[in-house]
Design an enzyme around this catalytic site. Structure first.
Site, mmCIF file in Angstrom:
data_model
loop_
_atom_site.group_PDB
_atom_site.id
_atom_site.type_symbol
_atom_site.label_atom_id
_atom_site.label_comp_id
_atom_site.label_asym_id
_atom_site.label_seq_id
_atom_site.Cartn_x
_atom_site.Cartn_y
_atom_site.Cartn_z
ATOM 1 N N ASP B 189 -3.582 -22.451 -17.619
ATOM 2 C CA ASP B 189 -2.150 -22.658 -17.779
ATOM 3 C C ASP B 189 -1.428 -21.837 -16.723
ATOM 4 O O ASP B 189 -1.867 -20.761 -16.348
ATOM 5 C CB ASP B 189 -1.684 -22.248 -19.192
ATOM 6 C CG ASP B 189 -1.704 -20.759 -19.414
ATOM 7 O OD1 ASP B 189 -0.690 -20.190 -19.885
ATOM 8 O OD2 ASP B 189 -2.750 -20.140 -19.085
ATOM 9 N N SER B 190 -0.313 -22.371 -16.256
ATOM 10 C CA SER B 190 0.536 -21.698 -15.269
ATOM 11 C C SER B 190 -0.306 -21.354 -14.035
ATOM 12 O O SER B 190 -0.937 -22.235 -13.446
ATOM 13 C CB SER B 190 1.189 -20.484 -15.941
ATOM 14 O OG SER B 190 1.868 -19.677 -15.023
#
Lengths: 606, 278
Positions: B189-190
């Protein structure tokens, strides 16, 4: 601990930030028994939460993630977040990070308090409206805070947040917050106080301090860090476990066969795993052949080994450093101070404290040290010699110094009256115990007695450093497995050390502990290490409240480690106001600080 | 600005559940304190504030974990596995047998987020997430504790990701299925999504099999702002300004956001490459 989540809403799983239902009891960060809010699985929005103030439990989702916020306080915390954002917007950009790094932070898990202290930090003019602050709303906490307020003589808790005149930062005093930082336990205490308001603090702590009750409170965590898991290393671990299992089942023929196998395989290993296997196999052999080793009463040897351990790795230095930091802060502004050291040994902790006191703005206090230690076997008076050396140091740094060595076979032999304590208004006391308390658990009633004696000393602060492990469970196999993992990690961390002689001595120092955990029982088994959670329960039940170690101590401890050559795997961690030192992700020792929680009996005037 | 596409300032408060809003807002504000205008980062305070959890070989809710450290590189991976059905095997990490000889058990190599700067494999938020991933996907998850910026810039995170991929691929105890191989997926994520992407591209180039990518709001950027960047600036906890800080902290000094680590859609750079990314 298993937790049922029948109301887990499937949609929430796709949203990485909506961590609903991920709940399980985190041993070190959660309070464990929060009630699941009955909201059919959907997390509440702000609007919904505003209307529901009744829930006294913790927000379970935040608890799992390491933050303790009462469900009823959620809207209040959200407001503080908005407030903080506003205040941060007004502060200049470089001023912001400058202020943030210079201010001291405490216990980030207690979100509400942290937010308030940050808001005050950035905007000293802002006042908190107590009626809007939902802190006083829940029934349990208001009982505790009213007890605190009525006790005006011993303003010990507010001092933690009091503005240090030299630093110029205006951290507001927030009464009752420290008492509320563990509301689950406080609500138990407050119930006790409500039902019997005439109980004194000593008697109210009696029901829960038996050794037996703490066995049940041990959580089931087994943190494992494998460094370079080679195949033979894995096989060795399996063999050791199988051998321990055979011992557990009293199958000593099988155990004997296995222990010999381990011996052969161990010598083919290299590094930490080889030594760990050999020491554990040796300890198992003692147990199998029922030749329980006598506790070596030669403390001078242990002292020497400890000095090498001190030099080789940062654990003892960390212990001394962080404990001294807490003591320094507790002694701020005091003119006469008295440290009672339960773990005197060679007195290695005290030169640094004395030097820090000497450099105090406004000049050093008069420093008195009472060192307690076991009797020496030869005719030398170890304790007095150490005292002389410290006296010489005191003279060179111009600190008024007084010393007394006190010989005792066990800390439980002590009585406060023996120590010639002076009135607290005249002299402030700190009690210090580094790797000593756990030994008391070998004798039923000893710990309880010592803690009540400590309370009689009326200390400003009690600093406790202990191994972060549960080596005191009732089942031998569990103790074996826990200690195998613990000492494997510890030995791994020593691998990178520079001096081979120091390293060998350190390993022998640790080997004696291993032998004690594995081969001894009853009174002889003194290495009864327990975890922070267990110590916390014990100390709180005995009438102590935590004093939080802050980001300044954390930062300095981190810097201390960076200077330590031989391994950058050392990590400092903050855990609910305590500091832990570990190797990679596995905490190995914990420093905590405590004060006496004052129970003022409510007297009926009528 | 048309009324219908305008994002209400209070929208995040209305849309996001309260506890999530509190959690992310707290991170946002704490992170504001940690980033310095001169590009340095207050790492000590960040580590102090970070809520971490230990690995636990004793299963909780059907998942157990342990940490592995490579002595030479210091790279740490946290391995999460479904608990063995036999309770007698709880508390022990099985490192000699494959996961299964009949079924395929996916191994998800997960890169946590934090804009290349924050968080760790042992952060409470990511530990919780990885555990859920194991339960939901009946997979093994390996969470990589990659080196972070600004202390370690590009390409350190990608190198650590690559090292982790090689390590996972070479573990006999992570093999499964009748074909006895490690069935790898990359996830993140990210910034973790960014790392997963770049590791997958290299895997394709070097012919290491990766069965798929799972990118959760991956972190990419470019010199030119996109429409959604402009529209959502500051509306959901994230600002263009803080994104810029993190890129400056991660990318090599002197580089701008059209660097290929950040801007993967920069067509000119892409024209000169041929990859077989699925």
């Amino acid at each position: 601990m298993k937790r049922e989540h029948s109301n887990l809403h499937p949609q929430q799983l796709t949203d990485p930030f909506s961590l609903a239902g991920g709940g399980y009891s985190l041993t070190s960060t959660s309070t464990g028994t929060s009630t699941m809010t009955s909201n059919n699985g959907k997390a509440k929005t702000w609007e919904e939460a505003k209307g529901n103030q009744a829930d006294g439990g913790m927000d379970e989702l935040l608890a799992v993630l390491g933050y303790k916020v009462r469900s009823s306080d959620m809207a209040g915390v959200a407001q503080k977040l908005e407030q903080l954002e506003e205040v941060m917007g007004h502060a200049q950009e470089d001023g912001l990070s400058h202020l943030a790094s210079d201010s001291v932070h405490y216990n980030p898990s207690d979100l509400s308090t942290w937010l308030e202290s940050m808001i005050s930090e950035l905007n000293p003019n802002l006042h908190f409206d107590p009626s809007a602050d939902s802190l006083l709303a829940p029934a349990e906490s208001s009982t505790v805070t009213s007890i605190d307020f009525s006790d005006h003589k011993h303003h010990q808790q507010p001092k933690l947040f009091e503005k240090s005149t030299s630093s110029g930062y205006d951290l507001k005093v927030i009464p009752g917050k420290a008492a509320c930082s563990q509301p689950q336990i406080d609500s138990r205490e407050s119930k006790r106080l409500k039902t019997d308001p005439y109980q004194t603090s000593a008697s109210s702590s009696s029901p829960s301090t038996t050794v037996g009750s703490f066995m049940g409170s041990a959580e089931s965590t087994r943190p494992v860090v494998l460094v370079d898991s080679q195949e033979n290393g894995v096989r060795l671990v399996h063999l050791l476990m199988a051998c321990a299992e055979a011992v557990q089942e009293n199958n000593f023929n099988q155990a004997e066969a296995l222990v010999k196998q381990i011996g052969f395989l161990a010598v083919s290993q290299a590094g930490a795993m080889r030594k760990v296997a050999i020491y554990f196999a040796e300890a198992l052999a003692w147990r199998i052949y029922k030749l329980y080793p006598q506790n070596s009463v030669d403390h001078s040897l242990t002292d020497i080994l400890q000095i090498h351990f001190y030099e080789t790795c940062p654990y003892l230095k960390f212990a001394h450093f962080t404990a001294n930091q807490a003591i320094l802060e507790a002694f701020e502004g005091k003119k006469r101070v008295h440290v009672i050291d339960f773990s005197m040994n060679q007195g290695m902790q005290w030169p640094a404290l004395m030097q820090a006191l000497a450099l105090r703005p406004g000049g050093p206090p008069a420093f008195r040290l009472t060192g307690i230690g076991p009797p020496a076997h030869d005719n030398t008076d170890q304790l007095q010699e150490v005292g002389w050396k410290l006296a010489q140091l005191a003279e060179t740094i111009h600190v008024e110094f007084e010393y007394r060595g006190f010989v005792a076979n066990s800390l439980a032999d002590l009585d406060a009256s023996m120590l010639e304590l002076r009135p607290p208004e005249f002299e402030s006391v700190a009690v210090n115990s580094v790797f000593e308390f756990h030994k008391l658990l070998a004798i039923p009633g000893a710990m309880k007695k010592v803690l009540s004696v400590v309370k009689q000393m009326k200390p400003e602060i009690v600093t406790v450093v202990e191994q972060e492990a549960n080596h005191n469970g009732p089942v031998f196999l569990d103790r074996f497995t826990e200690s195998l993992h613990y000492y494997s990690t510890l030995f791994d961390s020593l691998e990178g050390s520079v001096s081979s002689q120091d390293k060998v001595m350190s390993e022998v120092y640790l080997a004696k502990q291993i032998c004690n955990v594995v081969a001894c029982e009853g009174h002889s088994r003194v290495e009864r290490h327990e975890t922070l959670t267990q110590w916390r329960t014990r100390l709180v039940s005995a009438g102590f409240a935590p004093v939080h170690l802050g980001s300044n101590a954390f930062k300095q401890a981190s810097m201390l480690l960076a200077l330590f050559a031989g391994g950058d795997g050392y990590r400092v961690e903050e855990n609910n106001g305590c500091l832990m030192l570990g190797w990679h992700t596995r905490p190995l020792i914990t420093t905590s600080a405590w004060r006496v929680h004052n129970h003022h009996p409510v007297v009926d005037a009528a | 600005m048309a009324g219908s596409s305008e994002v209400n300032l209070n929208e995040s408060r209305r849309i996001v559940p309260l506890n999530t809003w509190i959690l992310i807002s707290n991170f946002k504000l704490a992170y504001n304190l940690l980033r310095r205008p001169d590009g340095t980062f207050n790492r000590e305070l960040a580590e102090f504030l970070e809520r971490k959890v230990q690995a636990n070989t004793i299963p909780v809710n059907g998942v157990f974990s342990f940490d592995h450290v490579d002595r030479t590189t210091g790279l740490l991976n946290r391995v999460y596995q479904p608990a063995p059905e036999n309770e007698a095997q709880w508390g022990i990490a099985e490192l000699e047998k494959p996961l299964s000889t009949t079924e395929v058990v996916p191994v998800i190599i997960f890169f946590h987020g934090g804009s290349f700067t924050h968080s760790s494999a042992d952060s409470a938020i990511y530990d919780t997430f990885c555990r859920r991933l194991v339960s939901t996907c009946k997979a093994v998850v390996v969470s990589v504790n990659y080196r972070r910026s600004p202390e370690y810039r590009y390409p350190c995170a990608y190198d650590d990701g690559w090292t982790a991929l090689k390590w996972v691929k070479s573990r006999t105890w992570l093999q499964s299925g009748k074909d006895s191989k490690v069935h790898v997926y990359l996830a993140g994520d990210s910034s973790g999504g960014n790392i997963a992407h770049h590791v997958a591209v290299r895997a394709a180039e070097e012919e290491i099999e990766v069965l798929g990518n799972i990118l959760l709001h991956p972190m990419f950027g470019g010199q030119q702002r996109t429409e959604s960047e402009k529209m959502l600036d500051g509306k959901y906890f994230v600002t263009i300004q803080d994104r810029d800080w993190y890129w400056r902290a991660y990318l090599p000094e002197g580089e701008d956001r059209d660097h290929p680590a950040c801007n993967i859609f920069w067509s000119e750079w892409h024209k000169s490459r041929r990859t077989g990314v699925p």
